[in-house]
Write a protein that holds these residues in place. Structure first.
Motif, short mmCIF file in Angstrom:
data_model
loop_
_atom_site.label_atom_id
_atom_site.label_comp_id
_atom_site.label_asym_id
_atom_site.label_seq_id
_atom_site.Cartn_x
_atom_site.Cartn_y
_atom_site.Cartn_z
N ILE A 244 -53.60 63.16 -21.07
CA ILE A 244 -52.30 63.71 -20.86
C ILE A 244 -51.31 62.81 -20.98
O ILE A 244 -51.52 61.54 -20.95
N TYR A 245 -50.08 63.04 -21.11
CA TYR A 245 -48.98 62.25 -20.92
C TYR A 245 -47.68 62.92 -20.45
O TYR A 245 -47.62 64.13 -20.67
N SER A 246 -47.04 61.96 -19.71
CA SER A 246 -45.37 62.69 -19.40
C SER A 246 -44.58 61.44 -19.17
O SER A 246 -44.94 60.34 -18.88
N ASN A 248 -40.55 61.32 -17.44
CA ASN A 248 -39.66 61.97 -16.40
C ASN A 248 -38.49 60.86 -16.29
O ASN A 248 -38.86 59.78 -15.82
N MET A 266 -43.40 57.09 -15.98
CA MET A 266 -44.15 57.74 -17.07
C MET A 266 -45.76 57.62 -16.42
O MET A 266 -46.11 56.74 -15.83
N GLY A 268 -50.02 58.77 -17.74
CA GLY A 268 -50.72 59.06 -18.95
C GLY A 268 -52.27 58.69 -18.81
O GLY A 268 -52.61 58.10 -17.63
N LYS A 778 -38.08 66.03 -18.34
CA LYS A 778 -39.41 65.75 -18.19
C LYS A 778 -40.03 66.10 -19.67
O LYS A 778 -39.72 67.25 -20.03
N GLY A 780 -43.87 66.02 -21.91
CA GLY A 780 -45.30 66.00 -22.07
C GLY A 780 -46.01 66.86 -22.42
O GLY A 780 -45.49 67.92 -22.80
N ASN A 781 -47.45 67.03 -22.08
CA ASN A 781 -48.17 68.06 -22.64
C ASN A 781 -48.67 68.82 -21.48
O ASN A 781 -49.62 69.46 -21.67
#
Length: 783
Positions: A244-246, A248, A266, A268, A778, A780-781
């Motif tokens: 995962i990653y994000s 914000n 961030m 991940g 934000k 991300g996935n």
């Protein structure tokens, strides 16, 4: 006591030597595949684990999974996901054969079945824990727009965050009416959050590094050591579970002066295809302007610059062993007072601190027999702090403090088929912890005498603790009875003070019971003894400064150990009404303190220096009350979380200002968090905190005799927050979230701050910030 510690370690080692039957570590040619659903919908990123081993995997974004290398024979496969009740399946595996499991999970919107570890240092469902564990989830941090840990803690029964200084924002959490040092703060269950880190630590820790916070109220020192008289706050950092990653980013406008608070974070994680290794990482950047509420030129909220980076690694060494490594680094600078564009010693008032914190935690787990687990752990935290607490352009106010805290030990968890009258679970272990702190006042050139004044060591303290703990929990269909203890030896040495050497031996028993009156009604009761050794605490390392006076904290040379006796009783009702899931908790608490610590306020000397001396009250003190919690949800669209505390904290005999009641401790406080998602992509949240009336000492310049001070009964506050967010899914691997909102919407903020260079900076109470409007995005996935 050291001999007892090593004898306990040897006994534990001999006991473990009997734990044979470790399965063959050879990778088996077996396979499990399928999907995870709830009704007609797949659950993405659900976790699939084989109990008693380190074999596991996570479902992909479509809810499908594949797992290989499962030991032959009958195994229990546990499927879990956030927001759903975990479920266990008993399956048989043979070499060369594949098994299909189509897992079906039921929703758990209010977290009744969430797995917790803080109740008794081992993983179990919250409903199976004999001690009540409250959990603060990332979902709540998000709904309340809590950028740091400190902003989210008030949304838990019995907890209240407060700011204790206008200049630098020294904060602390009060639990069940007791001030900060009565609570044990853990990081991944390890007691390495030192007194120095605790001065500003709760505001130093960004929310995006936290997987969850587990709170146990009441005396827990039998398992977690000293300073757990009020309870335990355990910060569980994020672990890698899927790819995962994000990113914000948000900007906030504080009050009406145009001051801003910028935040960038961030997250991940990356996990190998065989789920045998993985890494997660997080970063945080914050820049906040100082805020002046009464336009006197001096800040009520400090400027903050924070940079944080951390990572977590795991490696499955075999089918039944696992190694975890967690690390984070925090670099933060904050400053309050006035004239922020000049050096500290050229301002009228400046309280400034620069922190560099390195923290690392290493854990090795080895499964034995069916589900027994042996753990070895080592954790360390190093804090390097530069400080300035001065007024009137004081060159002598610079300081430097270093602190090294570490903890090492071993723990064994064993399931026993029959012990006396029922099956049981045994937890036992040994632990050694140390905290070495050096505090110096830096040398300077005295312009009046034209001489150089050398560096002075204020504190050179070492606190070492050796402990052995054990707890056995008997389990039946209706009952869970836990009996445990912790035997501990502490030794405090102070190289800067020959009278500062103190040692003691403490035996802390603990007992708790859970009775399932019915499927929906649970009764719990517990008793525990605890203690606080007369060492340096967080407030000792903070100095209140103004142009008129400077307040420092010291221990009385004859200060003795403080002891406590704590008892709780609770009734927990959880009931489903159609689609509604509800929970109502009523928890009564009572703590009796022996030799309680209290402050004696000294008079100012010719230089305006005032000493607050911590002494033992001649008589004891009692803290008692009730925590109420109500949670409800008709599904994933609605969520209501609320809590309220009614309590009373009093010394047996009058103390300062001829008052028995604890200062800065309201008799009532509570919170509310309501969220609504009419669609999968849109969410609205309403939050609020109530703070009741309380007593706050005031030594300000509006008094005829500021040195004598007066005790003010301040008004209650109710601050509301509002947040809305909209998700835009642009592809299977990329989404955007836009959000906006307000904290303290109606600006319920203190309106009688002291003012000017001679103000009393400790006269601060109520909500942590004024009305604050924010906007963010934000990417991300997964959200």
């Amino acid at each position: 006591m050291k001999k007892l510690f090593f004898m306990a370690l040897m006994s534990l080692t001999c006991f473990l030597a009997q734990a044979k039957d470790i399965p063959n570590e050879k990778l088996e040619d077996t396979m499990l595949f399928g999907d995870v659903r709830s009704g007609d919908e797949h659950i993405p990123f659900a976790t699939v684990m084989v109990k008693g081993t380190t074999v596991g995997t996570a479902a992909d974004a479509s809810g499908h999974y594949k797992l290989v290398g499962i030991p032959e024979g009958t195994q229990q496969v546990v499927v879990s996901a956030v927001g759903f009740q975990p479920r266990s399946y008993e399956l048989s595996f043979k070499t060369g054969e594949a098994v299909t499991l189509l897992a079906e999970l039921e929703t758990d919107d209010i977290g009744l079945e969430q797995v917790v570890v803080t109740a008794d240092r081992s993983e179990k469902s919250r409903r199976e824990a004999s001690t009540i564990v409250s959990t603060i989830s990332p979902r709540l941090f998000e709904s309340t727009q809590s950028v740091t840990l400190s902003e989210g803690l008030s949304f838990t029964p019995g907890l209240r965050m407060e700011n204790n200084c206008q200049n630098c924002g020294f904060t602390q959490v009060r639990m069940n009416g007791l001030e900060g040092p009565y609570s044990q703060i853990l990081i991944n269950s390890r007691p390495v959050f030192s007194g120095l880190a605790g001065v500003y630590g709760l505001e130093l820790i960004p929310a995006n590094m936290i997987d969850r916070v587990e709170v146990v109220r009441g005396g827990g020192s039998a398992l977690f050591g000293s300073n757990a008289i009020a309870g335990t706050i355990n910060l569980i950092t994020k672990e890698p579970v899927q790819d995962i990653y994000s990113i914000n980013s948000s900007i906030s406008v504080i009050g009406n002066n145009g001051d801003t608070d910028f935040n960038l974070s961030m997250n991940g994680s990356i996990v190998s295809e065989d789920y045998r290794s993985g890494m997660s990482f997080y970063g945080f950047k914050r820049q906040r302007d100082p805020y002046d509420a009464n336009d006197d030129g001096f800040s009520e909220m400090s400027t903050i610059e924070n940079g944080t980076f951390g990572a977590s690694f795991f490696k499955r060494m075999g089918l039944r062993s696992k190694l975890n490594l967690d690390y984070f680094f925090i670099n933060e600078s904050r400053r309050g007072g006035n004239d922020f564009d000049v050096p500290n010693h050229e301002a009228d008032i400046s309280e400034a601190v620069d922190h560099e914190i390195n923290s690392v935690n290493l854990t090795f787990d080895q499964f034995m027999r069916d589900h027994d687990k042996l753990s070895f752990f080592a954790a360390m935290q190093h804090v390097d702090r530069g400080s300035y607490y001065g007024a009137e352009k004081d060159l002598s106010a610079y300081g430097h403090t270093k602190d090294l805290a570490y903890s090492v030990g071993s723990q064994y968890h064993r399931d026993i088929d029959q012990f006396l009258f029922s099956p049981s679970e045994l937890v036992m272990g040994v632990e050694m912890s140390s905290d070495d702190l050096t505090d110096q006042k830096l040398g300077y050139f005295d312009l009046e005498t034209m001489e150089h004044v050398g560096t002075t060591t204020i504190t050179d303290q070492s606190v070492k603790t050796f402990g052995f703990f054990a707890q056995n929990e008997w389990v039946t269909n209706k009952w869970r009875l836990s009996l445990g203890f912790r035997a501990e030896h502490y030794a405090i040495t102070d190289q800067a003070d020959s009278n500062g050497d103190i040692s003691g031996n403490v035996f802390s028993p603990r007992a708790s019971v859970l009775y399932n009156l019915s499927e929906s009604v649970q009764l719990r009761s517990s008793f525990a003894k605890g203690y606080r050794a007369p060492q340096i605490f967080d407030e000792d390392l903070h100095i209140e400064t103004s142009g008129a006076r400077q307040v420092i904290h010291e221990n009385d040379p004859d200060l003795e150990q403080e002891n406590s006796h704590s008892a709780t009783f609770s009734i927990d009702l959880s009931q489903a009404f159609g689609r509604w899931q509800t929970q109502l908790l009523a928890e009564g608490f009572y703590t009796a303190l022996e030799n309680p610590f209290t402050n004696q306020y000294g008079a100012a000397d010719e230089n305006g220096r005032v000493v607050y001396t911590r002494t033992n009250a001649e008589d004891g003190a009692k803290v008692q009350g009730i925590n109420l919690e109500f949670n409800a949800s008709p599904g994933i669209r609605w969520m209501l979380q609320s809590g309220f505390t009614l309590q009373q904290s009093k010394y047996e005999s009058p103390q300062e200002f001829d008052e028995r009641r604890f200062f800065r401790t309201p008799n009532s406080y509570g919170y509310l968090a309501l969220s609504y998602s009419p669609t999968e992509s849109f969410k609205a949240s309403l939050t609020g905190n109530y703070t009741g009336k309380m007593l706050v000492p005031y030594f300000g310049n509006t008094l005829d005799n500021p040195e004598a001070g007066q005790l003010n009964k301040v008004d209650p506050f109710f601050d509301f927050g509002l947040k809305v967010s909209q998700n835009l899914k642009l592809s299977d691997d990329f989404s955007v979230q836009l959000y906006a909102g307000a904290k303290n919407l109606f600006d319920a903020y203190q309106n009688d701050f002291d003012f000017g260079i001679d103000r009393d900076p400790g006269y601060i109470y109520g909500p942590l910030s004024p009305r604050t409007i924010y906007f963010g995005i934000k990417l991300g996935n997964i959200f």
